[in-house]
Design a protein around this motif. Structure first.
Motif, PDB file in Angstrom:
ATOM      1  N   PHE A   1     -14.324  19.329   2.938  1.00  0.00           N
ATOM      2  CA  PHE A   1     -13.509  18.130   2.747  1.00  0.00           C
ATOM      3  C   PHE A   1     -12.129  18.264   3.399  1.00  0.00           C
ATOM      4  CE2 PHE A   1     -11.042  15.372  -0.380  1.00  0.00           C
ATOM      5  CZ  PHE A   1     -11.558  14.173   0.063  1.00  0.00           C
TER       6      PHE A   1
ATOM      7  N   GLU B   1       1.111   4.397  -2.589  1.00  0.00           N
ATOM      8  CA  GLU B   1       0.922   5.777  -2.158  1.00  0.00           C
ATOM      9  C   GLU B   1       2.083   6.652  -2.619  1.00  0.00           C
ATOM     10  OE1 GLU B   1      -1.853   4.712   1.705  1.00  0.00           O
ATOM     11  OE2 GLU B   1       0.170   5.435   2.060  1.00  0.00           O
TER      12      GLU B   1
ATOM     13  N   PRO C   1      -8.061  16.032   3.858  1.00  0.00           N
ATOM     14  CA  PRO C   1      -8.980  15.094   3.204  1.00  0.00           C
ATOM     15  C   PRO C   1      -8.946  13.731   3.881  1.00  0.00           C
ATOM     16  CG  PRO C   1      -7.801  16.344   1.555  1.00  0.00           C
ATOM     17  CD  PRO C   1      -7.199  16.716   2.886  1.00  0.00           C
ATOM     18  N   ARG C   2      -7.766  13.340   4.359  1.00  0.00           N
ATOM     19  CA  ARG C   2      -7.648  12.057   5.059  1.00  0.00           C
ATOM     20  C   ARG C   2      -8.597  12.011   6.247  1.00  0.00           C
ATOM     21  NH1 ARG C   2      -3.855   8.475   5.171  1.00  0.00           N
ATOM     22  NH2 ARG C   2      -3.101   7.394   7.006  1.00  0.00           N
TER      23      ARG C   2
ATOM     24  N   ARG D   1       0.835  -1.191   0.000  1.00  0.00           N
ATOM     25  CA  ARG D   1       0.000   0.000   0.000  1.00  0.00           C
ATOM     26  C   ARG D   1       0.877   1.251   0.000  1.00  0.00           C
ATOM     27  NH1 ARG D   1      -2.755  -0.209   5.180  1.00  0.00           N
ATOM     28  NH2 ARG D   1      -1.616   1.642   5.830  1.00  0.00           N
TER      29      ARG D   1
ATOM     30  N   PRO E   1      -8.670   5.159  -2.175  1.00  0.00           N
ATOM     31  CA  PRO E   1      -8.832   5.867  -0.898  1.00  0.00           C
ATOM     32  C   PRO E   1      -9.060   4.926   0.280  1.00  0.00           C
ATOM     33  CG  PRO E   1     -10.342   6.691  -2.575  1.00  0.00           C
ATOM     34  CD  PRO E   1      -9.770   5.413  -3.091  1.00  0.00           C
TER      35      PRO E   1
ATOM     36  N   LEU F   1      -3.852  13.630  -2.839  1.00  0.00           N
ATOM     37  CA  LEU F   1      -4.415  14.413  -1.740  1.00  0.00           C
ATOM     38  C   LEU F   1      -5.926  14.227  -1.647  1.00  0.00           C
ATOM     39  CD1 LEU F   1      -3.875  16.648   0.417  1.00  0.00           C
ATOM     40  CD2 LEU F   1      -4.467  18.301  -1.348  1.00  0.00           C
ATOM     41  N   TYR F   2      -6.606  14.324  -2.809  1.00  0.00           N
ATOM     42  CA  TYR F   2      -8.058  14.173  -2.838  1.00  0.00           C
ATOM     43  C   TYR F   2      -8.489  12.764  -2.458  1.00  0.00           C
ATOM     44  CZ  TYR F   2      -9.232  18.708  -4.911  1.00  0.00           C
ATOM     45  OH  TYR F   2      -9.422  20.051  -5.125  1.00  0.00           O
ATOM     46  N   SER F   3      -7.574  11.805  -2.595  1.00  0.00           N
ATOM     47  CA  SER F   3      -7.909  10.438  -2.202  1.00  0.00           C
ATOM     48  C   SER F   3      -7.615  10.199  -0.731  1.00  0.00           C
ATOM     49  CB  SER F   3      -7.116   9.437  -3.047  1.00  0.00           C
ATOM     50  OG  SER F   3      -7.369   9.643  -4.409  1.00  0.00           O
ATOM     51  N   GLY F   4      -7.190  11.247  -0.037  1.00  0.00           N
ATOM     52  CA  GLY F   4      -7.012  11.130   1.401  1.00  0.00           C
ATOM     53  C   GLY F   4      -5.633  10.665   1.835  1.00  0.00           C
ATOM     54  N   LEU F   5      -4.644  10.796   0.991  1.00  0.00           N
ATOM     55  CA  LEU F   5      -3.293  10.390   1.399  1.00  0.00           C
ATOM     56  C   LEU F   5      -2.637  11.500   2.216  1.00  0.00           C
ATOM     57  CD1 LEU F   5      -1.590   8.584  -1.586  1.00  0.00           C
ATOM     58  CD2 LEU F   5      -3.168   7.754   0.124  1.00  0.00           C
ATOM     59  N   PRO F   6      -1.834  11.122   3.215  1.00  0.00           N
ATOM     60  CA  PRO F   6      -1.047  12.120   3.941  1.00  0.00           C
ATOM     61  C   PRO F   6       0.186  12.461   3.105  1.00  0.00           C
ATOM     62  CG  PRO F   6      -0.706   9.950   4.887  1.00  0.00           C
ATOM     63  CD  PRO F   6      -1.651   9.779   3.744  1.00  0.00           C
TER      64      PRO F   6
ATOM     65  N   ASP G   1      -6.285   1.339   3.177  1.00  0.00           N
ATOM     66  CA  ASP G   1      -5.979   1.017   4.577  1.00  0.00           C
ATOM     67  C   ASP G   1      -7.150   0.309   5.252  1.00  0.00           C
ATOM     68  OD1 ASP G   1      -7.436   3.302   4.305  1.00  0.00           O
ATOM     69  OD2 ASP G   1      -6.437   4.417   5.898  1.00  0.00           O
TER      70      ASP G   1
ATOM     71  N   LEU H   1      -9.710  20.427   2.651  1.00  0.00           N
ATOM     72  CA  LEU H   1      -8.600  20.870   1.797  1.00  0.00           C
ATOM     73  C   LEU H   1      -8.045  22.206   2.287  1.00  0.00           C
ATOM     74  CD1 LEU H   1      -9.993  19.925  -1.714  1.00  0.00           C
ATOM     75  CD2 LEU H   1      -7.815  19.150  -0.785  1.00  0.00           C
TER      76      LEU H   1
ATOM     77  N   ILE I   1     -12.238  11.823   4.962  1.00  0.00           N
ATOM     78  CA  ILE I   1     -12.619  10.503   4.445  1.00  0.00           C
ATOM     79  C   ILE I   1     -12.835   9.531   5.604  1.00  0.00           C
ATOM     80  CG2 ILE I   1     -11.754   8.517   3.141  1.00  0.00           C
ATOM     81  CD1 ILE I   1     -10.415  10.569   1.246  1.00  0.00           C
TER      82      ILE I   1
END
Lengths: 327, 511
Positions: free
Chosen positions: B300, A200, B322-323, A196, B359, A212-217, B362, B302, B326
């Protein structure tokens, strides 16, 4: 109509060309030099190249591969090599146990990476510029630490068996450094392709907004890659210093250009155009054997860089000619 | 006749993109070209501008038969096109004036020294040609999409075209901006420029088109003259009647999921309140630059709000990233899916399965390894659920039509349950048939969550929303339309052919 029909067969061959471009280039270099220099394709010479040139270059180039995969270029890998070596040799010379010295060496690499991470992830400096700054600062630090660039030799009394093991040890007849290359290649290769975190890293490298929009740090990932890159490069510095029982200032810079060359040639000559471990390793081998072969056929030392330069250009021309056809 | 096309046929490999397409276009006439994705519109346009050559058939411009070997030759014969993705046209770091003069620079007709007073005068003349009212010294990159669209048109008109081809020029424009464009197009028509107008926005067609040619599967599927029967044209385009989406429900009597109070999106903007209930689909409309994406981004994580409080599921809502959002069940499908959702094909997870799982990696695998089989199974289920037309989870989004790409985006954000789903321009670049599918997909799962859809186009807002609010200058300014009674052919009707006479705003609220 005839053009459209002709296209598929041509594009397949171009794709194949790209796929086998790097191995083919390596085979070509090996073939040419074994014909020109009698001593080239001998066990002793090939082993010599692998141990003396390829191993350390490969470790640094693997660090670079991580940076390239995350969309950056780590110009401070050479600095991490040097600072790692400096910390290691300083600790050994001060009479510290070798294990602790290795730890200090790695700590220097982590420190270099952390500094880059701070600039890149916290302050938002582009990796290229941030690591360029680190490169300059590292250069000054070495000057300050060594009175303007004097090598630090380990006193004869401090050259312990443990130190010799790191510098010259081998297992099953294979030197420690090559084992390390194997270990790191496998680890980083699997990391990038199977895990994973690898996904990333590639995602941040290729399309940061989507990551970023997919929620990754995103910042944390960039920071981790910086630290990993610095640490791995410092490992090469420790091996190098242990091998020569000395720390030679700025020695790491020699690895910078080769590692960039190898990582980017490996990237350019992959079918997908992304940083990958096999490509990097082939790139490192290509450089190593090219330099060695030129040496054996008696090329003037000053001309050897021209050989490497021409090789890079040839490879890239091949790559982009192939890429264009594939579309 | 400005342009006469006869028997145009074009194949790519074994795919026939155009088959025996013929039509005429007179000077001063606006001919609308309609067609679903893949109907052959782009191929036709590319042949007319000299990008592709036709296999057979002829093109006659002003009475002379022509063949074009390059776009330059097409331009020399007076055929100029304004392509759809204006965002990519021009040099974003140069000024508007420099961009207006770009073509003369590129064709070698410019003096050696560019810039200076002469250049400014030339640029001003081009701008005046379409009545472009813009500060020409501004950098192109700082303009809104709408303004860039106008710059692109000014550049095209500067060639003094006999035939001007416009590919979905209103796609990113709000109603007043579109009207500004139409005024310019009217002026061009009166100057005997022939317009080939590609769009399936019924409002556009009603406003500007004199005749319609419909393409389907590379063939002319219908020709319509004044008075325009848009229903028949749409039927010809899709090969079926436009379906009815789920009838809209009245506002549910549920607890608010999201509550904004005294919210400012930018310093100095008017504060506003907003409440969104569970099970409700709220459509937020307004022109480009009104702050729709800013609001979506603030929800969200941002970026932060300039001022005010947000409350989500009864607790203060200050997402750090965003993390964070989500993880709390707030999902955003961003505008411009190629920037915010899809990855280029160079990464190994660019396929549909990887796009959908990304997304949630994890959540789906605790070990740190990617569970590829599970990822494929999940994707296959979503592909079936959303009716995505593809060979399988391993296909790349780039191989799909715009509508199917958008369904992949929706499928991704339905792969895990959302508590608040934010969709920014989910109808971008898709045809009417796909739009109905997407409206249905959004609405069918809306009961379980709160949904906010951000759209430029009021027609789209009415098609998808239970309730529509509009934004201007970074604030929600009005309830544009209250929810409609089920069964009425008003807001509940996603049919794009709603009579334009009935103003959709300010409909009396339900008693």
């Amino acid at each position: 109509m005839s053009r459209a029909q002709a296209r598929p067969s041509r594009s397949i061959s171009a794709a194949e060309l790209l796929r086998f471009g790097l191995p083919a280039m390596l085979a070509l270099v090996l073939a040419v030099f074994s014909a020109l220099a009698p001593g080239f394709l001998t066990v002793a010479n090939v082993t010599g190249v692998l141990v003396n040139s390829v191993a350390l270059n490969a470790i640094v180039a693997l660090a670079m591969t991580l940076a390239v995969a995350s969309g950056g270029t780590d110009l401070s890998v050479g600095t991490a090599v040097d600072l790692g070596g400096l910390a290691f040799i300083a600790a050994v010379s001060a009479g510290q146990p070798v294990a602790l010295a290795v730890f200090f060496g790695l700590l220097a690499g982590i420190g270099t990476g952390l500094f880059n991470a701070l600039l890149i992830a916290r302050l938002g400096v582009t990796p290229f510029l941030a690591t360029l700054g680190t490169l300059f600062i590292g250069h000054s630090l070495q000057q300050l630490a060594t009175d303007g660039g004097n090598p630090v030799y380990v006193p004869a009394g401090r050259i312990t068996p443990a130190l010799a093991l790191i510098g010259h040890g081998s297992c099953l007849g294979i030197p420690l450094s090559l084992w390390l290359v194997l270990l790191l290649s496998t680890g980083i290769g699997l990391l990038l392709t199977r895990t994973r975190f690898g996904r990333e890293v590639l995602a941040v490298g290729i399309q940061a907004p989507a990551a970023l929009y997919s929620g990754l740090p995103v910042r944390r990932i960039l920071a981790l890659i910086s630290i990993a890159s610095g640490t791995i490069a410092a490992l090469a510095g420790i091996l190098l210093s242990a091998h020569v029982n000395a720390y030679v200032p700025y020695a790491g810079n020699a690895y910078l250009l080769d590692s960039i060359g190898a990582a980017f040639i490996g990237t350019a000559l992959s079918r997908t155009g992304r940083a990958n471990v096999p490509g990097t390793l082939l790139g490192v081998a290509l450089f190593g054997f090219m330099t060695n072969g030129l040496l054996l056929i008696g090329w003037n030392f000053y001309w050897q860089q021209v050989g490497t330069g021409v090789l890079i250009l040839l490879t890239l021309i091949l790559a982009f000619a192939g890429r264009e056809r594939v579309g | 006749m400005a342009l006469a096309v006869r028997g145009l046929t074009k194949s790519f490999g074994s795919t026939r993109a155009l088959a025996d397409v013929s039509f005429d276009l007179a000077a001063g006439e606006a001919l609308a070209l309609m067609g679903a994705n893949g109907a052959g519109k782009s191929t036709l346009v590319k042949i007319l501008c000299g990008v592709h050559g036709a296999d057979t058939g002829s093109i006659t411009v002003g009475g002379t038969a022509v063949t074009f070997a390059s776009p330059g030759q097409a331009r020399a014969h007076g055929i100029v096109a304004v392509h759809q993705s204006v965002a990519d046209i021009g040099v974003p770091t140069l000024s508007v004036a420099a961009n207006l003069l770009l073509d003369s620079v590129c064709t070698g007709h410019a003096p050696v020294w560019v810039g200076g007073r002469g250049s400014r005068r030339a640029a001003a003349a081009i701008a005046a040609g379409i009545g472009l009212d813009l500060d020409l010294s501004r950098t192109l990159g700082t303009l809104s999409l709408a303004e860039r669209q106008l710059v692109a048109i000014a550049r095209a008109v500067a060639h003094d075209p006999a035939v001007l081809i416009l590919d979905e020029p209103t796609a990113s424009l709000s109603a007043p901006e579109a009207e500004r464009l139409f005024t310019i197009l009217d002026r061009l028509k009166s100057r005997d420029v022939a317009l080939l107008y590609i769009s399936h926005r019924t409002g556009d067609l009603r406003r500007i088109a004199d005749r319609i040619v419909v393409l389907r599967d590379g063939r002319v599927a219908g020709r319509f003259g004044r008075p325009l029967d848009l229903g028949a044209a749409l039927h010809a385009m899709l090969g079926r009647a436009v379906g009815q989406a789920t009838p809209h429900r009245p506002r549910p009597e549920t607890a608010p999921v999201l509550r904004l109070s005294r919210t400012r999106l930018a310093p100095g903007a008017t504060p506003f309140d907003l409440i969104v209930h569970a099970g409700e689909v709220l459509a937020v409309t307004g022109p480009v630059g009104a702050g729709k994406s800013t609001l979506a981004g603030a929800l969200f994580g941002l970026w932060p709000l300039a001022a005010g409080d947000m409350e989500f599921a009864g607790r203060p809502w200050r997402p750090r990233s965003p993390r964070d959002a989500i993880r709390n069940g707030v999902f955003l499908a961003g505008e411009d899916r190629w920037r915010t959702t899809f990855f280029p094909a160079t990464v190994p997870f660019a396929h549909i399965a990887g796009t959908i799982s990304f997304p949630f990696l994890d959540r789906w695998s605790r070990t740190g390894l990617v569970a590829r089989a599970a990822e494929r199974r999940a994707a296959a289920a979503r592909i079936a659920e959303f009716g995505i037309r593809t060979r399988g989870p391993g296909d790349l989004p780039s191989a799909l039509s715009g509508g199917n790409q958008q369904k992949v985006v929706l499928a991704r954000w339905h792969a895990e349950p959302a508590r608040l789903l934010l969709l920014d321009e989910p109808f971008q670049g898709i045809d009417v048939g796909a739009r109905d599918d997407i409206v249905r997909a959004i609405r069918s799962a809306a009961r379980e969550r709160a949904t906010i859809v951000f759209v430029n186009d009021l027609e789209e807002a009415l098609a998808v929303g239970d309730r529509v609010v509009s934004m201007a200058e970074h604030a929600v300014v009005e309830e544009a339309a209250d929810f409609a009674e089920p069964g009425t052919a008003a807001a509940g009707d996603p049919h794009p052919l709603r009579p334009a006479e009935a103003p959709p705003c300010h409909r009396p609220p339900r008693p």
